[in-house]
Design a protein around this motif. Structure first.
Motif, PDB file in Angstrom:
ATOM      1  N   ALA A  14       0.828  -1.207   0.000  1.00 19.25           N
ATOM      2  CA  ALA A  14       0.000   0.000   0.000  1.00 19.25           C
ATOM      3  C   ALA A  14       0.863   1.258   0.000  1.00 19.25           C
ATOM      4  O   ALA A  14       0.550   2.239  -0.692  1.00 19.25           O
ATOM      5  N   SER A  15       1.946   1.225   0.769  1.00 22.25           N
ATOM      6  CA  SER A  15       2.858   2.363   0.791  1.00 22.25           C
ATOM      7  C   SER A  15       3.450   2.616  -0.589  1.00 22.25           C
ATOM      8  O   SER A  15       3.480   3.755  -1.074  1.00 22.25           O
ATOM      9  N   ALA A  16       3.909   1.544  -1.243  1.00 24.50           N
ATOM     10  CA  ALA A  16       4.520   1.697  -2.564  1.00 24.50           C
ATOM     11  C   ALA A  16       3.516   2.219  -3.587  1.00 24.50           C
ATOM     12  O   ALA A  16       3.841   3.077  -4.421  1.00 24.50           O
ATOM     13  N   ALA A  17       2.267   1.730  -3.508  1.00 22.31           N
ATOM     14  CA  ALA A  17       1.242   2.173  -4.464  1.00 22.31           C
ATOM     15  C   ALA A  17       0.928   3.649  -4.268  1.00 22.31           C
ATOM     16  O   ALA A  17       0.795   4.405  -5.248  1.00 22.31           O
ATOM     17  N   PHE A  18       0.813   4.075  -3.025  1.00 26.95           N
ATOM     18  CA  PHE A  18       0.533   5.490  -2.773  1.00 26.95           C
ATOM     19  C   PHE A  18       1.700   6.367  -3.209  1.00 26.95           C
ATOM     20  O   PHE A  18       1.508   7.391  -3.883  1.00 26.95           O
ATOM     21  N   LEU A  19       2.914   5.995  -2.816  1.00 24.87           N
ATOM     22  CA  LEU A  19       4.068   6.827  -3.168  1.00 24.87           C
ATOM     23  C   LEU A  19       4.258   6.915  -4.678  1.00 24.87           C
ATOM     24  O   LEU A  19       4.645   7.968  -5.202  1.00 24.87           O
ATOM     25  N   ALA A  20       3.956   5.832  -5.391  1.00 23.67           N
ATOM     26  CA  ALA A  20       4.067   5.873  -6.860  1.00 23.67           C
ATOM     27  C   ALA A  20       3.118   6.920  -7.436  1.00 23.67           C
ATOM     28  O   ALA A  20       3.492   7.703  -8.330  1.00 23.67           O
ATOM     29  N   ARG A  21       1.884   6.950  -6.934  1.00 18.73           N
ATOM     30  CA  ARG A  21       0.918   7.945  -7.409  1.00 18.73           C
ATOM     31  C   ARG A  21       1.360   9.357  -7.024  1.00 18.73           C
ATOM     32  O   ARG A  21       1.233  10.302  -7.808  1.00 18.73           O
ATOM     33  N   ALA A  22       1.855   9.502  -5.799  1.00 13.55           N
ATOM     34  CA  ALA A  22       2.271  10.830  -5.348  1.00 13.55           C
ATOM     35  C   ALA A  22       3.465  11.338  -6.145  1.00 13.55           C
ATOM     36  O   ALA A  22       3.505  12.515  -6.558  1.00 13.55           O
ATOM     37  N   PHE A  23       4.460  10.483  -6.383  1.00 13.87           N
ATOM     38  CA  PHE A  23       5.631  10.902  -7.166  1.00 13.87           C
ATOM     39  C   PHE A  23       5.216  11.320  -8.579  1.00 13.87           C
ATOM     40  O   PHE A  23       5.704  12.313  -9.110  1.00 13.87           O
ATOM     41  N   LYS A  24       4.298  10.552  -9.157  1.00 11.18           N
ATOM     42  CA  LYS A  24       3.838  10.877 -10.509  1.00 11.18           C
ATOM     43  C   LYS A  24       3.132  12.229 -10.528  1.00 11.18           C
ATOM     44  O   LYS A  24       3.335  13.048 -11.427  1.00 11.18           O
ATOM     45  N   ALA A  25       2.287  12.469  -9.501  1.00 15.96           N
ATOM     46  CA  ALA A  25       1.571  13.739  -9.427  1.00 15.96           C
ATOM     47  C   ALA A  25       2.521  14.912  -9.193  1.00 15.96           C
ATOM     48  O   ALA A  25       2.247  16.045  -9.599  1.00 15.96           O
ATOM     49  N   GLN A  26       3.666  14.652  -8.549  1.00 12.62           N
ATOM     50  CA  GLN A  26       4.674  15.692  -8.323  1.00 12.62           C
ATOM     51  C   GLN A  26       5.562  15.912  -9.534  1.00 12.62           C
ATOM     52  O   GLN A  26       6.390  16.822  -9.535  1.00 12.62           O
ATOM     53  N   GLY A  27       5.387  15.068 -10.573  1.00 12.08           N
ATOM     54  CA  GLY A  27       6.196  15.198 -11.776  1.00 12.08           C
ATOM     55  C   GLY A  27       7.493  14.426 -11.741  1.00 12.08           C
ATOM     56  O   GLY A  27       8.346  14.602 -12.625  1.00 12.08           O
ATOM     57  N   GLU A  28       7.665  13.568 -10.730  1.00  9.88           N
ATOM     58  CA  GLU A  28       8.888  12.762 -10.645  1.00  9.88           C
ATOM     59  C   GLU A  28       8.737  11.503 -11.497  1.00  9.88           C
ATOM     60  O   GLU A  28       7.733  10.815 -11.419  1.00  9.88           O
ATOM     61  N   ARG A  29       9.756  11.218 -12.278  1.00  7.14           N
ATOM     62  CA  ARG A  29       9.721  10.035 -13.150  1.00  7.14           C
ATOM     63  C   ARG A  29      10.504   8.891 -12.513  1.00  7.14           C
ATOM     64  O   ARG A  29      11.546   8.469 -13.002  1.00  7.14           O
ATOM     65  N   ARG A  30      10.025   8.419 -11.394  1.00  6.50           N
ATOM     66  CA  ARG A  30      10.698   7.295 -10.739  1.00  6.50           C
ATOM     67  C   ARG A  30       9.687   6.511  -9.915  1.00  6.50           C
ATOM     68  O   ARG A  30       8.637   7.039  -9.529  1.00  6.50           O
ATOM     69  N   ARG A  31      10.017   5.273  -9.711  1.00  5.94           N
ATOM     70  CA  ARG A  31       9.210   4.415  -8.860  1.00  5.94           C
ATOM     71  C   ARG A  31       9.765   4.441  -7.443  1.00  5.94           C
ATOM     72  O   ARG A  31      10.977   4.624  -7.253  1.00  5.94           O
ATOM     73  N   PRO A  32       8.910   4.315  -6.442  1.00  4.94           N
ATOM     74  CA  PRO A  32       9.415   4.288  -5.065  1.00  4.94           C
ATOM     75  C   PRO A  32      10.319   3.086  -4.831  1.00  4.94           C
ATOM     76  O   PRO A  32      10.045   1.975  -5.301  1.00  4.94           O
ATOM     77  N   THR A  33      11.412   3.316  -4.137  1.00  2.00           N
ATOM     78  CA  THR A  33      12.369   2.256  -3.817  1.00  2.00           C
ATOM     79  C   THR A  33      12.066   1.698  -2.419  1.00  2.00           C
ATOM     80  O   THR A  33      11.301   2.298  -1.654  1.00  2.00           O
ATOM     81  N   PRO A  34      12.673   0.564  -2.058  1.00  2.00           N
ATOM     82  CA  PRO A  34      12.523   0.086  -0.678  1.00  2.00           C
ATOM     83  C   PRO A  34      12.949   1.124   0.354  1.00  2.00           C
ATOM     84  O   PRO A  34      12.382   1.187   1.436  1.00  2.00           O
ATOM     85  N   LEU A  35      13.945   1.952   0.006  1.00  2.00           N
ATOM     86  CA  LEU A  35      14.379   3.001   0.930  1.00  2.00           C
ATOM     87  C   LEU A  35      13.256   4.020   1.142  1.00  2.00           C
ATOM     88  O   LEU A  35      13.053   4.508   2.263  1.00  2.00           O
ATOM     89  N   ASP A  36      12.517   4.341   0.073  1.00  8.48           N
ATOM     90  CA  ASP A  36      11.362   5.236   0.210  1.00  8.48           C
ATOM     91  C   ASP A  36      10.309   4.616   1.134  1.00  8.48           C
ATOM     92  O   ASP A  36       9.722   5.302   1.977  1.00  8.48           O
ATOM     93  N   GLY A  37      10.068   3.319   0.945  1.00  8.21           N
ATOM     94  CA  GLY A  37       9.080   2.645   1.782  1.00  8.21           C
ATOM     95  C   GLY A  37       9.492   2.639   3.243  1.00  8.21           C
ATOM     96  O   GLY A  37       8.671   2.896   4.133  1.00  8.21           O
ATOM     97  N   PHE A  38      10.767   2.359   3.501  1.00  7.86           N
ATOM     98  CA  PHE A  38      11.251   2.362   4.877  1.00  7.86           C
ATOM     99  C   PHE A  38      11.135   3.764   5.474  1.00  7.86           C
ATOM    100  O   PHE A  38      10.756   3.929   6.639  1.00  7.86           O
ATOM    101  N   ARG A  39      11.441   4.774   4.673  1.00  9.59           N
ATOM    102  CA  ARG A  39      11.313   6.159   5.147  1.00  9.59           C
ATOM    103  C   ARG A  39       9.857   6.461   5.508  1.00  9.59           C
ATOM    104  O   ARG A  39       9.583   7.152   6.491  1.00  9.59           O
ATOM    105  N   HIS A  40       8.941   5.952   4.704  1.00  7.18           N
ATOM    106  CA  HIS A  40       7.511   6.141   4.956  1.00  7.18           C
ATOM    107  C   HIS A  40       7.124   5.510   6.300  1.00  7.18           C
ATOM    108  O   HIS A  40       6.435   6.118   7.127  1.00  7.18           O
TER     109      HIS A  40
END
Length: 562
Positions: free
Chosen positions: A304-330
């Motif tokens: 769920a964290s990865a799915a949300f962060l992917a949508r948020a990054f896309k909405a922010q204009g970032e062209r990347r997928r969330p990494t495990p480090l992003d998930g751990f930070r979350h």
């Protein structure tokens, strides 16, 4: 072709007579045929149980003249349920330890996963004996070894729904099963070995003060130790077959309330002590390995964290997928939020921990004698703003909460500061009586606080699908229906961490919510969309402060677009 879902209940009982009548009545009220197994009870329990026998009324009492043990009683119940043509059997203890309100949720989970063993995961209160708590965790560790898996979080809870087809195959195999307090764990492990998946649901458990325990401290602990020895040896001998039959992982929890609290009571107390001794940064450094463990083992929350962060990054204009480090930070951000809330309620953070942002609307509400409805979200830390309020303003609030999935955390807050529980009301659904009571509170000048980003446990399809981060998401209509009934101003409230402090923002959504006849659905969707739009802006300001760790875009059962 799958057989129609036809459940019954099995109630094993030995010398439990004070609460068994209420337990059976509660099961019958939910339409379940009940098999009560009197496991050699003595008087007065024997006569009390015999008096419950009423086959025409759906209650069958079977007496075992010689005590067989809990496992022997449940096995007798299995035989009766299979003979009666039932597909599933709910095992319920006779001493009223388990929350009867959880029975419908267990059955609903079994209906959605008919081949799974559905089990309760206990959420204990302060009544659990410390020795029992320690013993249970020893068993948990051994079960993880025996199943080579962390999927079974509690194998000793006697509150579960069995798929009888799988049970029948296990009994026909002739495998040995414990007959006493070793039964619950052994039958679960052996079903798991045979490919039966496990579905779990958090349930509240208490130990009544007059409870009659049939647990023999010496003999049953010896039996449980022998059981684990037997299971480990069997696992080693049959390892290839056990790995081959490994059950599938059940995908998705269909409701946020089904996600159990994963923090242990004593672990949370340790975090509190570490925060007080080391401060916020030091405490986060100490608990980082624990947070990493929860990140690695919490598949549902991690996805769920990865799915949300992917949508948020896309909405922010970032062209990347969330990494495990992003998930751990979350996950670590969520831990920090919990620590800050605790520090706020214990007085370790001063009032300046929350700084005013755009709060003109809040001042407007405070200047009025009449109450209002505030809609909040699980983003940032609104509860911290409540913790640092002065007592008079705090008592003006009435917070509608659903905390059954976070009992340990809220229990610690109440122990350190009873004010944390003041003016909170536990709700799963707002019915007419609740709405009338809330209207009286508003007329007395109170502020009703309700979350707008969680679909109620019993939503019955009352959601609006509105755009959120590029895709329609279900938002509850409840806050706006309630606002229309209360006929009061409606405000939105957000509290998000910026730097080392939190920023509080408030804005007015409507002077009053109007639901025109013939356009009610459209109006509800409009209010929900307005809230979703503001929530999206705050979420994109810092996606790591979004704390809905479930599939937010999944449509609840029975929901339709407004």
């Amino acid at each position: 072709m799958t057989a129609p879902f036809r459940p019954c209940a099995i109630v094993p009982s030995r010398n439990h007579w004070r609460a068994v009548g209420a337990v059976v009545a509660g099961l019958r009220a939910r339409g379940l045929p009940v098999f009560v197994i009197d496991d050699g009870s003595e008087e007065p329990a024997r006569s009390t149980l015999a008096a419950l026998h009423d086959p025409a009324g759906g209650v069958t009492v079977r007496r075992l003249e010689v005590n067989q043990g809990k496992g022997g009683a449940v096995l007798e119940g299995f035989r009766m349920a299979l003979a009666g043509g039932f597909t599933h059997a709910a095992q319920v203890d006779a001493d009223e330890q388990h929350d009867p309100e959880a029975v419908p949720d267990l059955l609903d989970l079994a209906r959605r996963h008919p081949d799974a063993l559905v089990t309760g995961v206990p959420v204990y209160d302060a009544t659990i004996p410390k020795g029992r708590a320690i013993g249970r965790w020893v068993t948990h560790v051994w079960v993880w070894v025996e199943t080579l898996s962390l999927r079974i979080r509690d194998s000793m809870c006697g509150f579960r729904v069995y798929p009888l087809a799988a049970v029948e195959r296990l009994l026909a195999s002739g495998e040995r099963l414990g007959r006493r307090m070793d039964f619950d764990t052994e039958v679960m492990v052996r079903l798991f070995w045979r490919g039966t998946p496990v579905a779990e649901l958090p349930v509240r458990v208490t130990y009544p003060p007059d409870n009659t325990s049939n647990f023999d401290l010496l003999r049953d602990n010896v039996r449980i130790s022998a059981m684990h020895t037997r299971l480990v040896c069997t696992m080693l001998l049959r390892l290839p077959g056990i790995l081959r039959n490994r059950p599938r992982r059940l995908e998705g929890v269909t409701h946020w309330a089904g996600l159990a609290e994963r923090g242990l009571y004593w672990g949370l107390r340790f975090c509190a002590a570490a925060y007080r001794l080391l401060g916020r940064r030091g405490c986060l450094a100490v608990i980082a390995p624990v947070v990493l463990y929860f990140y690695l083992t919490g598949a549902e929350q991690r996805r769920a964290s990865a799915a949300f962060l992917a949508r948020a990054f896309k909405a922010q204009g970032e062209r990347r997928r969330p990494t495990p480090l992003d998930g751990f930070r979350h996950f670590l951000s969520f831990a920090g939020r919990a620590l800050d809330t605790f520090a706020g309620w214990t007085g370790w953070l001063g009032p300046d921990a929350v700084q005013p942002g755009e709060v003109g609307a809040l001042r407007e509400a405070a200047a009025q004698d009449r109450g209002a409805l505030f809609i909040v979200a699980h983003l940032g830390n609104v509860d911290l703003s409540r913790a640092v309020l002065d007592a008079a303003t705090r008592r003006r609030l009435l917070v509608l909460v659903h905390t059954r999935h976070a009992e340990n955390y809220n229990r610690i807050l109440r122990e350190w500061n009873p004010e944390a529980a003041v003016n909170t009301r536990q709700v799963t659904e707002i019915g007419p009586e609740t709405a009338i009571a809330l209207k009286e509170r508003v007329e007395q000048g109170q502020w009703i606080v309700i979350a707008g980003d969680r679909v109620p446990v019993q939503s019955r399809g009352r959601v609006s699908l509105v755009p959120f981060l590029g895709e329609p998401a279900p938002f509850s209509q409840g806050p706006y229906i309630l606002a229309a009934l209360l006929d009061c101003p409606v405000y939105l409230l957000f509290c998000r961490r910026e730097g080392g402090r939190y920023r509080l923002d408030a804005e007015k959504l409507a002077e009053r919510v109007v639901l025109p006849r013939g356009r009610r659905g459209e109006a509800l969707a409009g209010y929900a969309a307005a809230f979703a739009g503001r929530l999206e802006q705050h979420a994109l300001a810092d996606p790591y402060q979004w704390f809905n760790f479930f599939d937010f875009w999944a449509r609840p059962k029975g929901s339709t677009p407004s």
